[in-house]
Design an enzyme around this catalytic site. Structure first.
Site, PDB file in Angstrom:
ATOM      1  N   SER A  19       0.989  -1.169  -0.044  1.00  0.00           N
ATOM      2  CA  SER A  19      -0.088   0.189   0.236  1.00  0.00           C
ATOM      3  C   SER A  19       0.552   1.334  -0.158  1.00  0.00           C
ATOM      4  O   SER A  19       1.738   0.924   0.560  1.00  0.00           O
ATOM      5  CB  SER A  19      -0.624  -0.132   1.155  1.00  0.00           C
ATOM      6  N   THR A  66      -9.025  -1.858   1.815  1.00  0.00           N
ATOM      7  CA  THR A  66      -8.564  -1.821   0.040  1.00  0.00           C
ATOM      8  C   THR A  66      -9.374  -2.976   0.124  1.00  0.00           C
ATOM      9  O   THR A  66      -9.813  -3.911   1.103  1.00  0.00           O
ATOM     10  CB  THR A  66      -7.257  -1.466  -0.099  1.00  0.00           C
ATOM     11  N   LYS A  70     -14.163  -3.718   0.850  1.00  0.00           N
ATOM     12  CA  LYS A  70     -14.502  -3.045   0.565  1.00  0.00           C
ATOM     13  C   LYS A  70     -16.417  -3.000   0.389  1.00  0.00           C
ATOM     14  O   LYS A  70     -16.915  -2.320   1.201  1.00  0.00           O
ATOM     15  CB  LYS A  70     -14.322  -2.231  -1.099  1.00  0.00           C
ATOM     16  N   GLU A  82     -24.449   7.963   1.805  1.00  0.00           N
ATOM     17  CA  GLU A  82     -25.350   8.107   0.916  1.00  0.00           C
ATOM     18  C   GLU A  82     -24.464   7.812  -0.792  1.00  0.00           C
ATOM     19  O   GLU A  82     -25.341   6.770  -1.114  1.00  0.00           O
ATOM     20  CB  GLU A  82     -25.719   9.892   0.316  1.00  0.00           C
ATOM     21  N   ASP A 106     -12.984   7.236  -3.467  1.00  0.00           N
ATOM     22  CA  ASP A 106     -12.599   6.800  -5.347  1.00  0.00           C
ATOM     23  C   ASP A 106     -12.680   8.017  -5.938  1.00  0.00           C
ATOM     24  O   ASP A 106     -12.119   8.389  -6.716  1.00  0.00           O
ATOM     25  CB  ASP A 106     -12.567   5.165  -5.777  1.00  0.00           C
ATOM     26  N   GLY A 131     -15.479  -2.545 -12.880  1.00  0.00           N
ATOM     27  CA  GLY A 131     -15.282  -3.428 -11.438  1.00  0.00           C
ATOM     28  C   GLY A 131     -15.427  -1.889 -10.463  1.00  0.00           C
ATOM     29  O   GLY A 131     -16.459  -1.253 -10.427  1.00  0.00           O
TER      30      GLY A 131
HETATM   31  N1  LIG Z   1      -5.590   5.199  -8.067  1.00  0.00           N
HETATM   32  C1  LIG Z   1      -6.436   5.588  -8.409  1.00  0.00           C
HETATM   33  O1  LIG Z   1      -6.373   5.461  -7.032  1.00  0.00           O
HETATM   34  C2  LIG Z   1      -6.489   3.691  -8.066  1.00  0.00           C
HETATM   35  C3  LIG Z   1      -7.744   3.269  -7.260  1.00  0.00           C
HETATM   36  C4  LIG Z   1      -8.469   1.888  -7.422  1.00  0.00           C
HETATM   37  C5  LIG Z   1      -8.261   1.263  -7.972  1.00  0.00           C
HETATM   38  N2  LIG Z   1      -7.511   1.748  -9.356  1.00  0.00           N
HETATM   39  C6  LIG Z   1      -6.790   0.869 -10.100  1.00  0.00           C
HETATM   40  O2  LIG Z   1      -7.699   0.518 -10.573  1.00  0.00           O
HETATM   41  C7  LIG Z   1      -7.204  -1.241 -11.583  1.00  0.00           C
HETATM   42  C8  LIG Z   1      -9.130  -1.635 -11.010  1.00  0.00           C
HETATM   43  O3  LIG Z   1      -8.776  -1.426  -9.840  1.00  0.00           O
HETATM   44  P1  LIG Z   1     -11.037  -2.345  -9.324  1.00  0.00           P
HETATM   45  O4  LIG Z   1     -10.469  -1.981  -8.149  1.00  0.00           O
HETATM   46  O5  LIG Z   1     -11.589  -1.453 -10.045  1.00  0.00           O
HETATM   47  O6  LIG Z   1     -10.559  -3.416 -10.081  1.00  0.00           O
HETATM   48  P2  LIG Z   1     -11.584  -5.056 -10.287  1.00  0.00           P
HETATM   49  O7  LIG Z   1     -12.839  -4.495  -9.922  1.00  0.00           O
HETATM   50  O8  LIG Z   1     -11.466  -5.811 -10.316  1.00  0.00           O
HETATM   51  O9  LIG Z   1     -11.747  -4.538 -11.801  1.00  0.00           O
HETATM   52  C9  LIG Z   1     -11.575  -4.636 -13.151  1.00  0.00           C
HETATM   53  C10 LIG Z   1     -12.173  -4.600 -14.522  1.00  0.00           C
HETATM   54  O10 LIG Z   1     -10.921  -4.634 -15.367  1.00  0.00           O
HETATM   55  C11 LIG Z   1     -12.010  -5.106 -16.657  1.00  0.00           C
HETATM   56  N3  LIG Z   1     -10.490  -6.470 -16.996  1.00  0.00           N
HETATM   57  C12 LIG Z   1      -9.559  -6.678 -15.693  1.00  0.00           C
HETATM   58  N4  LIG Z   1      -8.612  -8.082 -16.425  1.00  0.00           N
HETATM   59  C13 LIG Z   1      -8.722  -7.422 -18.002  1.00  0.00           C
HETATM   60  C14 LIG Z   1      -8.501  -7.654 -18.723  1.00  0.00           C
HETATM   61  N5  LIG Z   1      -7.249  -9.019 -18.708  1.00  0.00           N
HETATM   62  N6  LIG Z   1      -8.478  -7.553 -20.025  1.00  0.00           N
HETATM   63  C15 LIG Z   1     -10.172  -7.299 -20.170  1.00  0.00           C
HETATM   64  N7  LIG Z   1     -10.898  -5.822 -18.737  1.00  0.00           N
HETATM   65  C16 LIG Z   1     -10.298  -6.442 -18.086  1.00  0.00           C
HETATM   66  C17 LIG Z   1     -12.589  -6.732 -15.666  1.00  0.00           C
HETATM   67  O11 LIG Z   1     -13.223  -6.383 -16.924  1.00  0.00           O
HETATM   68  P3  LIG Z   1     -14.570  -7.864 -16.412  1.00  0.00           P
HETATM   69  O12 LIG Z   1     -16.054  -7.456 -15.734  1.00  0.00           O
HETATM   70  O13 LIG Z   1     -14.603  -8.540 -17.358  1.00  0.00           O
HETATM   71  O14 LIG Z   1     -14.423  -8.640 -15.352  1.00  0.00           O
HETATM   72  C18 LIG Z   1     -13.356  -5.103 -14.454  1.00  0.00           C
HETATM   73  O15 LIG Z   1     -13.992  -4.135 -15.064  1.00  0.00           O
HETATM   74  C19 LIG Z   1      -6.511  -1.763 -10.923  1.00  0.00           C
HETATM   75  O16 LIG Z   1      -5.316  -1.531 -11.528  1.00  0.00           O
HETATM   76  C20 LIG Z   1      -6.109  -0.717  -9.825  1.00  0.00           C
HETATM   77  O17 LIG Z   1      -4.750  -0.903  -9.075  1.00  0.00           O
HETATM   78  C21 LIG Z   1      -6.534   2.873  -8.935  1.00  0.00           C
END
Ligand SMILES: NC(=O)c1ccc[n+]([C@@H]2O[C@H](COP(=O)([O-])OP(=O)(O)OC[C@H]3O[C@@H](n4cnc5c(N)ncnc54)[C@H](OP(=O)(O)O)[C@@H]3O)[C@@H](O)[C@H]2O)c1
Length: 282
Positions: A19, A66, A70, A82, A106, A131
């Site tokens: 983290s 995280t 969540k 809300e 977020d 996601g």
């Molecule tokens: N900058 C920030 O503050 C911040 C905050 C939160 C998250 N993040 C980043 O955001 C990303 C997603 O996080 P999350 O929590 O939303 O994850 P999540 O809930 O697992 O959702 C992932 C999404 O990406 C898609 N996906 C995953 N692998 C894929 C692949 N190989 N090809 C095509 N689509 C794919 C999934 O599609 P399906 O529905 O088909 O499975 C889903 O829609 C991560 O990289 C995380 O580190 C950044």
């Protein structure tokens, strides 16, 4: 220095050791000369129920949450704000008067990052992924008077479920699904493109971007919420085509700044979070 009065904040996750939040929050505490500490707690999924009681007993004043907690933490909270309720996920818990209240910062973190470059009103926005992060960003965008939202995702059902959920809980109707493979057909109609899939994240940073970038041009703002690497292939190619790009550090910093304020009632500077984060990512 840790004293007898030091207030405790932290983050729970499984795993948690990577983290970026502890250095960011602790650097801000140091710069503001606040008697607080921020630590990472590795909490197993089966222990989530005990967590809230333990945190109250120990007088912890705030926790970030995280993956994978969540959503599963929600039934054990006393209150939920809300926005977090609509999103169905909590990433921040405030402990006050023996009550645990959940928030989701977020989405607002992402909104603040985009607003540093443009207004959101009347914009057509494309989100890649459906996601947890996409959900948080989508619900927050809808509060900003955008014109339309298109969600492109690998699994159609997941995107459709998110769209249905948004339609049910808000009165926003200009929201549709598009297949991610031929999303380049509609790029011209978009103003802002946000990648929320992990495609391009370290150590798979050399792979092709999640979409074709040929039609991205100087009229677009492209945000990738991945922060490692700082410039994903999607951002690199979009920038080469003239687009304004935003990397994932600003969302990470802004969501953390909002949590910091919820925990302490004080505002930390963007710079105090940024310098600690960039130092970690080096
Ligand atoms: N900058 C920030 O503050 C911040 C905050 C939160 C998250 N993040 C980043 O955001 C990303 C997603 O996080 P999350 O929590 O939303 O994850 P999540 O809930 O697992 O959702 C992932 C999404 O990406 C898609 N996906 C995953 N692998 C894929 C692949 N190989 N090809 C095509 N689509 C794919 C999934 O599609 P399906 O529905 O088909 O499975 C889903 O829609 C991560 O990289 C995380 O580190 C950044």
């Amino acid at each position: 220095m840790i004293t007898g009065k030091t207030r405790i904040t932290g983050v729970i996750g499984h795993p948690i050791e990577h983290s970026m939040s502890p250095p960011m929050h602790n650097n801000a505490y140091k710069q503001l000369n606040m008697d607080y500490v921020y630590v990472a707690f590795h909490v197993q999924p089966e222990d989530i129920e005990k967590l809230i009681t333990s945190a109250k007993t120990l007088g912890i004043c705030g926790l970030n949450v995280t993956i994978p907690h969540k959503t599963t933490i929600i039934p054990y909270l006393d209150e939920i704000d809300e926005t977090a309720k609509k999103i169905g996920a909590v990433n921040t818990i405030q402990f006050k008067d023996n009550k645990a209240k959940g928030y989701n910062t977020d989405g607002i973190g992402a909104i603040k990052s985009i607003q540093e470059y443009t207004t959101l009103q009347d914009k057509n926005i494309l989100i890649l992924g459906a996601g947890g992060a996409s959900k948080a960003i989508s619900f927050s965008l809808i509060n900003e008077n955008i014109n339309s939202l298109t969600i492109a995702n690998r699994t159609k059902e997941n995107a459709e479920q998110l769209i249905e959920n948004i339609k049910k809980q808000t009165n926003f109707t200009k929201i549709q699904y598009h297949t991610i493979n031929d999303v380049d057909e509609i790029i011209e109609d978009m103003d802002i493109i946000i990648n929320t899939t992990p495609i391009g994240m370290y150590p798979h940073h050399e792979v092709k971007p999640p979409i074709k970038t040929d039609n991205i041009n100087k009229n677009h703002i492209v945000m990738d919420i991945i922060y490692n690497p700082l410039e994903t292939q999607l951002l690199k190619q979009s920038k080469e085509n003239g687009a304004q790009t935003i990397n994932g550090t600003s969302m990470l910093i802004n969501q953390g700044l909002v949590s910091f304020e919820i925990f302490t009632g004080e505002k930390a500077t963007y710079k105090s979070f940024e310098e600690a984060l960039l130092n970690q990512l080096k």
